[in-house]
Write a protein that holds these residues in place. Sequence first.
Motif, PDB file in Angstrom:
ATOM      1  N   LYS A  99      -4.888   5.957  -4.370  1.00 32.41           N
ATOM      2  CA  LYS A  99      -3.923   6.572  -3.165  1.00 32.41           C
ATOM      3  C   LYS A  99      -2.605   6.002  -3.507  1.00 32.41           C
ATOM      4  O   LYS A  99      -1.702   6.186  -3.333  1.00 32.41           O
ATOM      5  N   SER A 100      -2.611   4.447  -4.130  1.00 31.15           N
ATOM      6  CA  SER A 100      -1.439   3.648  -4.356  1.00 31.15           C
ATOM      7  C   SER A 100      -1.301   2.749  -5.328  1.00 31.15           C
ATOM      8  O   SER A 100      -2.532   2.831  -6.244  1.00 31.15           O
TER       9      SER A 100
ATOM     10  N   LYS B 152       0.804  -1.142   0.052  1.00 30.46           N
ATOM     11  CA  LYS B 152       0.007   0.010  -0.121  1.00 30.46           C
ATOM     12  C   LYS B 152       0.887   1.300   0.051  1.00 30.46           C
ATOM     13  O   LYS B 152       0.292   2.398  -0.334  1.00 30.46           O
ATOM     14  N   SER B 153       2.029   1.055   0.371  1.00 29.06           N
ATOM     15  CA  SER B 153       2.868   2.243   0.410  1.00 29.06           C
ATOM     16  C   SER B 153       3.640   2.631  -0.971  1.00 29.06           C
ATOM     17  O   SER B 153       4.276   3.835  -1.119  1.00 29.06           O
TER      18      SER B 153
ATOM     19  N   PRO C  91       3.488   4.281  -4.155  1.00 32.61           N
ATOM     20  CA  PRO C  91       2.632   5.439  -4.713  1.00 32.61           C
ATOM     21  C   PRO C  91       2.194   5.093  -6.069  1.00 32.61           C
ATOM     22  O   PRO C  91       2.347   4.275  -7.024  1.00 32.61           O
TER      23      PRO C  91
END
Length: 224
Positions: free
Chosen positions: A104-105, A43-44, A46
Amino acid sequence: MKSLYQHSIRLLSTLLSLVSADACGIAADALFKDAEITYDCLKSIPFHQEESKQLAVSVRHYLSCYSAGTYFQHKPCPELDLPDIDINGTLSKIEDRIKKNQYKSDYDVGKDFVELFGSVKDGHVMFQLVCTSGASVYQHDYPLISVAASPDSIPEIYIAQFNASVPRPDEKVLKINGEDAVRYLDHMAKNGILGTYIDPYARFNQLLVQISGGKWGVGGFATR
């Protein structure tokens, strides 16, 4: 399909560049990774809008060759136990979210693409990204096996215990997440994204331990 390949390579490069981040650093250092840590790492990553636009263009070209697409949209065969699937409409929604920069990711947009392909349960038309096939192997400790006491009795669900690499029924499973075990697995076979068979019974069996090439596998329930 060059852009599909480039997208996966860029995703992997981004993932490797993030190993210094907390979740990715822990995941990179561990042979057996905690599912939550792995998820946080994915999820981190980008969201890359321009590359996702290119990916969407390639996916639309790819799906334009899928002649069975309209077949699933109107559910002509109820026996398949599949929901109505509007492939082009769903892809348009993904494209719209990409254009509006609403993801968001990179994991989030990749998940939507994988779910789109998984919705038709057709192993001839598949789509995988690094985050779903390559970054990690997902497995928990509760593979399932279905066993009947006699030829004319209804099979029941058990946890599979492997002895000398051969699965044996262990504890009977009555409920999964508070729901009747068979009903839960039926729902998973119908709505899960991992099934690769049109036939509903084959999809159900994919969730259980199975043998292929002379080797036993733990099945889709344990590797979802």
